[in-house]
Design an enzyme around this catalytic site. Structure first.
Site, PDB file in Angstrom:
ATOM      1  N   CYS A   1       0.839  -1.195   0.000  1.00 62.39           N
ATOM      2  CA  CYS A   1       0.000   0.000   0.000  1.00 62.39           C
ATOM      3  C   CYS A   1       0.876   1.248   0.000  1.00 62.39           C
ATOM      4  O   CYS A   1       2.041   1.209   0.367  1.00 62.39           O
ATOM      5  CB  CYS A   1      -0.950   0.043   1.189  1.00 62.39           C
ATOM      6  SG  CYS A   1      -2.081  -1.336   1.342  1.00 62.39           S
TER       7      CYS A   1
ATOM      8  N   LYS B   1       6.353  -4.340  -2.278  1.00 66.44           N
ATOM      9  CA  LYS B   1       7.780  -4.139  -2.017  1.00 66.44           C
ATOM     10  C   LYS B   1       8.091  -4.252  -0.532  1.00 66.44           C
ATOM     11  O   LYS B   1       9.080  -4.861  -0.143  1.00 66.44           O
ATOM     12  CB  LYS B   1       8.194  -2.753  -2.538  1.00 66.44           C
ATOM     13  CG  LYS B   1       9.681  -2.446  -2.375  1.00 66.44           C
ATOM     14  CD  LYS B   1      10.525  -3.362  -3.226  1.00 66.44           C
ATOM     15  CE  LYS B   1      12.000  -3.056  -3.114  1.00 66.44           C
ATOM     16  NZ  LYS B   1      12.818  -4.069  -3.797  1.00 66.44           N
TER      17      LYS B   1
ATOM     18  N   LYS C   1      13.267 -15.120  -8.061  1.00 65.25           N
ATOM     19  CA  LYS C   1      13.201 -14.023  -9.016  1.00 65.25           C
ATOM     20  C   LYS C   1      12.328 -14.410 -10.214  1.00 65.25           C
ATOM     21  O   LYS C   1      11.527 -13.607 -10.686  1.00 65.25           O
ATOM     22  CB  LYS C   1      14.609 -13.647  -9.511  1.00 65.25           C
ATOM     23  CG  LYS C   1      15.474 -12.912  -8.505  1.00 65.25           C
ATOM     24  CD  LYS C   1      15.093 -11.482  -8.265  1.00 65.25           C
ATOM     25  CE  LYS C   1      14.271 -11.219  -7.065  1.00 65.25           C
ATOM     26  NZ  LYS C   1      14.583 -11.704  -5.781  1.00 65.25           N
TER      27      LYS C   1
ATOM     28  N   TRP D   1      -3.329  -2.409  -1.473  1.00 59.86           N
ATOM     29  CA  TRP D   1      -3.002  -3.825  -1.708  1.00 59.86           C
ATOM     30  C   TRP D   1      -3.999  -4.624  -0.882  1.00 59.86           C
ATOM     31  O   TRP D   1      -4.024  -4.531   0.336  1.00 59.86           O
ATOM     32  CB  TRP D   1      -1.562  -4.110  -1.277  1.00 59.86           C
ATOM     33  CG  TRP D   1      -1.042  -5.453  -1.651  1.00 59.86           C
ATOM     34  CD1 TRP D   1      -0.476  -5.822  -2.834  1.00 59.86           C
ATOM     35  CD2 TRP D   1      -0.996  -6.617  -0.814  1.00 59.86           C
ATOM     36  NE1 TRP D   1      -0.079  -7.144  -2.787  1.00 59.86           N
ATOM     37  CE2 TRP D   1      -0.391  -7.649  -1.553  1.00 59.86           C
ATOM     38  CE3 TRP D   1      -1.408  -6.882   0.497  1.00 59.86           C
ATOM     39  CZ2 TRP D   1      -0.188  -8.923  -1.040  1.00 59.86           C
ATOM     40  CZ3 TRP D   1      -1.212  -8.157   1.010  1.00 59.86           C
ATOM     41  CH2 TRP D   1      -0.606  -9.155   0.239  1.00 59.86           C
TER      42      TRP D   1
ATOM     43  N   HIS E   1      15.573 -36.857  -4.274  1.00 56.77           N
ATOM     44  CA  HIS E   1      14.586 -37.116  -3.234  1.00 56.77           C
ATOM     45  C   HIS E   1      13.248 -36.461  -3.570  1.00 56.77           C
ATOM     46  O   HIS E   1      12.577 -35.923  -2.694  1.00 56.77           O
ATOM     47  CB  HIS E   1      15.112 -36.617  -1.888  1.00 56.77           C
ATOM     48  CG  HIS E   1      16.332 -37.340  -1.430  1.00 56.77           C
ATOM     49  ND1 HIS E   1      16.295 -38.506  -0.713  1.00 56.77           N
ATOM     50  CD2 HIS E   1      17.642 -37.067  -1.637  1.00 56.77           C
ATOM     51  CE1 HIS E   1      17.531 -38.916  -0.466  1.00 56.77           C
ATOM     52  NE2 HIS E   1      18.369 -38.061  -1.024  1.00 56.77           N
TER      53      HIS E   1
ATOM     54  N   ARG F   1       5.446  -0.205  -4.569  1.00 56.44           N
ATOM     55  CA  ARG F   1       5.105  -0.934  -3.349  1.00 56.44           C
ATOM     56  C   ARG F   1       4.107  -2.056  -3.623  1.00 56.44           C
ATOM     57  O   ARG F   1       3.898  -2.925  -2.783  1.00 56.44           O
ATOM     58  CB  ARG F   1       4.544   0.029  -2.297  1.00 56.44           C
ATOM     59  CG  ARG F   1       5.552   1.064  -1.835  1.00 56.44           C
ATOM     60  CD  ARG F   1       4.931   2.081  -0.922  1.00 56.44           C
ATOM     61  NE  ARG F   1       4.581   1.518   0.364  1.00 56.44           N
ATOM     62  CZ  ARG F   1       5.386   1.483   1.420  1.00 56.44           C
ATOM     63  NH1 ARG F   1       6.609   1.973   1.324  1.00 56.44           N
ATOM     64  NH2 ARG F   1       4.988   0.971   2.564  1.00 56.44           N
TER      65      ARG F   1
ATOM     66  N   GLU G   1       8.590 -14.591  -9.188  1.00 50.13           N
ATOM     67  CA  GLU G   1       8.056 -13.281  -8.820  1.00 50.13           C
ATOM     68  C   GLU G   1       7.617 -12.473 -10.032  1.00 50.13           C
ATOM     69  O   GLU G   1       6.546 -11.855 -10.009  1.00 50.13           O
ATOM     70  CB  GLU G   1       9.120 -12.461  -8.066  1.00 50.13           C
ATOM     71  CG  GLU G   1       9.278 -12.802  -6.613  1.00 50.13           C
ATOM     72  CD  GLU G   1      10.325 -11.922  -5.943  1.00 50.13           C
ATOM     73  OE1 GLU G   1      10.077 -11.476  -4.816  1.00 50.13           O
ATOM     74  OE2 GLU G   1      11.393 -11.683  -6.544  1.00 50.13           O
TER      75      GLU G   1
ATOM     76  N   GLU H   1      17.293 -18.132  -4.614  1.00 51.48           N
ATOM     77  CA  GLU H   1      17.056 -16.751  -5.016  1.00 51.48           C
ATOM     78  C   GLU H   1      16.762 -16.653  -6.510  1.00 51.48           C
ATOM     79  O   GLU H   1      15.893 -15.877  -6.934  1.00 51.48           O
ATOM     80  CB  GLU H   1      18.252 -15.884  -4.638  1.00 51.48           C
ATOM     81  CG  GLU H   1      18.163 -14.430  -5.065  1.00 51.48           C
ATOM     82  CD  GLU H   1      17.004 -13.656  -4.442  1.00 51.48           C
ATOM     83  OE1 GLU H   1      16.744 -12.530  -4.889  1.00 51.48           O
ATOM     84  OE2 GLU H   1      16.345 -14.185  -3.518  1.00 51.48           O
TER      85      GLU H   1
ATOM     86  N   ASN I   1      -2.837   1.966   5.859  1.00 51.73           N
ATOM     87  CA  ASN I   1      -2.015   0.785   5.584  1.00 51.73           C
ATOM     88  C   ASN I   1      -2.026  -0.079   6.831  1.00 51.73           C
ATOM     89  O   ASN I   1      -1.926   0.447   7.945  1.00 51.73           O
ATOM     90  CB  ASN I   1      -0.562   1.164   5.287  1.00 51.73           C
ATOM     91  CG  ASN I   1      -0.411   1.892   3.974  1.00 51.73           C
ATOM     92  OD1 ASN I   1      -1.355   2.020   3.205  1.00 51.73           O
ATOM     93  ND2 ASN I   1       0.786   2.389   3.711  1.00 51.73           N
ATOM     94  N   GLY I   2      -2.084  -1.385   6.662  1.00 54.88           N
ATOM     95  CA  GLY I   2      -2.032  -2.269   7.818  1.00 54.88           C
ATOM     96  C   GLY I   2      -3.289  -3.108   7.942  1.00 54.88           C
ATOM     97  O   GLY I   2      -4.140  -3.165   7.039  1.00 54.88           O
TER      98      GLY I   2
END
Length: 612
Positions: free
Chosen positions: A2, A607, A489, A73, A508, A27, A492, A485, A99-100
């Site tokens: 947000c 973000k 990426k 968001w 496995h 964000r 995402e 990582e 926000n929150g």
């Protein structure tokens, strides 16, 4: 997560709000809206992007020199116009952005419903606003007092800005667990989730602390109170941010710009903190608490997402070099399993934004048990920086792309320096080996530049694989966190399902997925496990899998086996993650572009995750 922006002063508010919302788009959000006060209170909001809001208000009244703006968001209620912020109270006198998450909103909503309040949205925010209005009416108090009383009744996290149209010279802001910064101009104020919408207008700011409330008056008066009704003197700081650094600078996307900034930010992160010729490392925070850190029985690294991956690299480095036991914990799980934490532990809390709610909660849990908190974050003045006993800023500059790139590299740089300094203090590394690593570390920015020069090679590989539905990333030792990582990426920003595994774990379970449609990325840069990686590649090829290999110069064995090879410069194995991550970032970027994805603002992601 947000975005908040607000203005009170003599200028037209709407252009300031819209420009600010665009600076906060990184964000992550699904709707946008503004409320403007000019005699009447005009609220305009729209599902979609800020551009959709701009198109929507073309023929509407956007005048007024006081206003609030928001990018939402979704948490409570689906993304749609009626759930977008700002929300108005039942009387229409109050408007709020938030926000929150308010955890006890359902109980409050039921009580307010019984008192005759109705609700037009599914949000917890509208419930909180009507609670404020109910208190204001019952107590017959000014708006800031109603806000203060209400915030003592709600449970959860919030950053709020509120307008009362009956008090056109006053803006109210408050925070708990979600960042809020106030910009101070000449008889004007700006409020935002972070400094990016403010820096264009002023570099004088006040960072609100948890459970603080600010009353901003049009005449330039600023008053801060705690929720306990104690007045506090505003602490004005100078912003250390360059407006040019939050622009794209000629690059097509922020993500690409930030990938290419890595040589410089790694250099900036090391500057003044090490000297290879003289053989020393000096992290100020480590020096300040050297006794406790050197004598720690255990180091616990807590983080989320990309920062958790950098923490895994930190675990390898600290244990290898300093011989101190290290545990790496997801911050989101840490406090909920009632871990054993004592005053003999050191907690390394890693966060790009310094506002990650789960990491902050982990810090607070550990502080209650007398552990030393060492923060590693990028944003100066952030909550984690203030909550930590000591710490290190990573000096990466603003990172706008939602998918973190340069922030990861500088986190790994700080962890490398910390491991080396701790090893030197404890005598677990020889001076010759220390200087060898430091000399290699000085060369890393140049080697990252060489890896970036492979961009065209990586584009061609992306063309071959951008339509794949699944990817597997494999690595051993320090290359395993890089596999994690790299996979993160890709998923995402391209929305391709991707998983990272230790290469030996392929047998496995994941090996069952491998066929001619499965690209498998091997990070094959650690010589200590080279033969085993070769065996793993052969296992994939035997099942018709497509192999993309990150290799070192002269590796003819893997070149013969792999379908595609990306050859990166060699460095000390302990430093290899700083170079090997670069082609994986570029590969994800180019695949996402080819798939038509929004690289800088991937769907559903934020973000800065400021709610648990």
């Amino acid at each position: 997560m947000c975005g908040i922006v607000a203005y009170i002063g003599k200028k037209e508010a709407y252009p300031i709000l819209v420009k600010g919302l665009k600076r906060l788009e990184y964000r992550g959000y699904d709707s946008a809206g503004v409320a403007l006060l000019n005699g009447s209170l005009n609220v305009h909001k729209k599902e979609g992007k800020v551009k959709d809001l701009e198109d929507f208000v073309v023929n509407l009244n956007t005048s007024g020199n006081m206003g609030i703006g928001h990018t939402r968001w979704a948490t409570h209620g689906v993304p749609c116009d009626r759930n977008a912020h700002p929300h108005t109270s039942n009387s229409g006198n109050l408007a709020i952005i938030h926000n929150g998450i308010i955890e006890n909103y359902a109980a409050i909503k039921e009580e307010l419903s019984q008192r005759g309040y109705s609700f037009t949205s599914d949000t917890d925010t509208e419930v909180m606003l009507n609670l404020i209005e109910d208190i204001q009416q019952e107590e017959k108090c000014v708006i800031e007092e109603a806000v203060r009383i209400a915030l003592n009744e709600v449970i959860g996290a919030y950053a709020i800005v509120l307008i009362d149209k009956r008090e056109p010279n006053k803006l109210i802001a408050a925070r708990k667990g979600s960042p809020l910064v106030i910009g101070i101009g000449k008889e004007e104020f700006y409020v935002a989730s972070d400094a990016s919408p403010i820096i264009e207008y002023t570099n004088n700011v006040v960072y609100l602390n948890d459970e603080e409330l600010a009353i901003l008056n049009r005449d330039g008066g600023l008053e801060i109170k705690t929720l306990g009704n104690i007045s506090k003197s505003p602490y004005i700081q100078k912003l250390e941010m360059d407006l040019e650094k939050i622009e794209k600078g000629g690059y097509e996307h922020f993500m690409l710009k930030e990938i290419f900034e890595q040589p410089q930010v790694i250099q900036d992160c090391m500057r003044g903190r090490m000297n290879a010729d003289q053989g020393w490392i000096k992290l100020g925070g480590v020096n300040e608490f050297s006794n406790r850190i050197n004598n720690a029985k255990r180091i616990i690294i807590t983080a989320c997402g990309t920062s958790w991956h950098s923490g895994l690299i930190g675990e390898y480095l600290i244990e290898e070099l300093a011989r101190v036991p290290v545990e790496v914990e997801y911050a989101s799980e840490f406090r909920y399993r009632n871990p054993i934490v004592t005053e003999k532990d050191v907690i390394l809390a890693i966060s790009q934004s310094g506002e990650t709610a789960d990491t902050l909660a982990a810090i607070q849990f550990a502080k209650e048990r007398q552990a030393l908190i060492y923060g590693i974050c990028n944003v100066i003045g952030s909550s984690i920086a203030r909550e930590s006993h000591a710490g290190s800023y990573t000096h990466a500059g603003p990172e706008i792309g939602v998918a973190s790139t340069k922030a990861f590299s500088v986190q790994v740089t700080i962890l490398t320096l910390m491991a080396l300094q701790l090893a030197q203090s404890k005598g677990t590394i020889s001076q010759s080996r220390l200087r060898q690593i430091l000399f290699e570390l000085e060369q890393v920015p140049e080697k990252v530049k060489q890896a970036l020069a492979l961009d065209n090679v990586i584009k061609e590989i992306a063309v071959k694989y951008h339509q794949a539905k699944n990817f597997l990333y494999l690595g051993r030792g320090l290359s395993f966190p890089i596999a994690l990582e790299g996979a993160l990426k890709l998923k995402e920003i391209s929305y391709i399902h991707a998983e990272g595994y230790p290469a030996a774990e392929m047998k496995h379970g994941p090996i069952a997925l491998i066929d001619e449609n499965m690209p498998v990325v091997f990070i094959a840069t650690n010589k200590s496990a080279h033969e085993k990686i070769v065996s793993n590649i052969q296992e994939v090829k035997a099942r018709k899998g497509k192999v993309i290999a990150i290799v070192l110069p002269g590796d003819t064995t893997i070149k013969k086996l792999a379908d595609d090879v990306i050859e990166i410069p060699e460095t000390d194995e302990l430093l290899s993650p700083l170079v090997s991550i670069v082609p994986l970032q570029l590969l994800s970027y180019h695949i996402a572009l080819l798939r038509g994805c929004n690289v800088d603002q991937p769907r559903n992601l934020a973000k800065s995750v400021t709610v648990e």
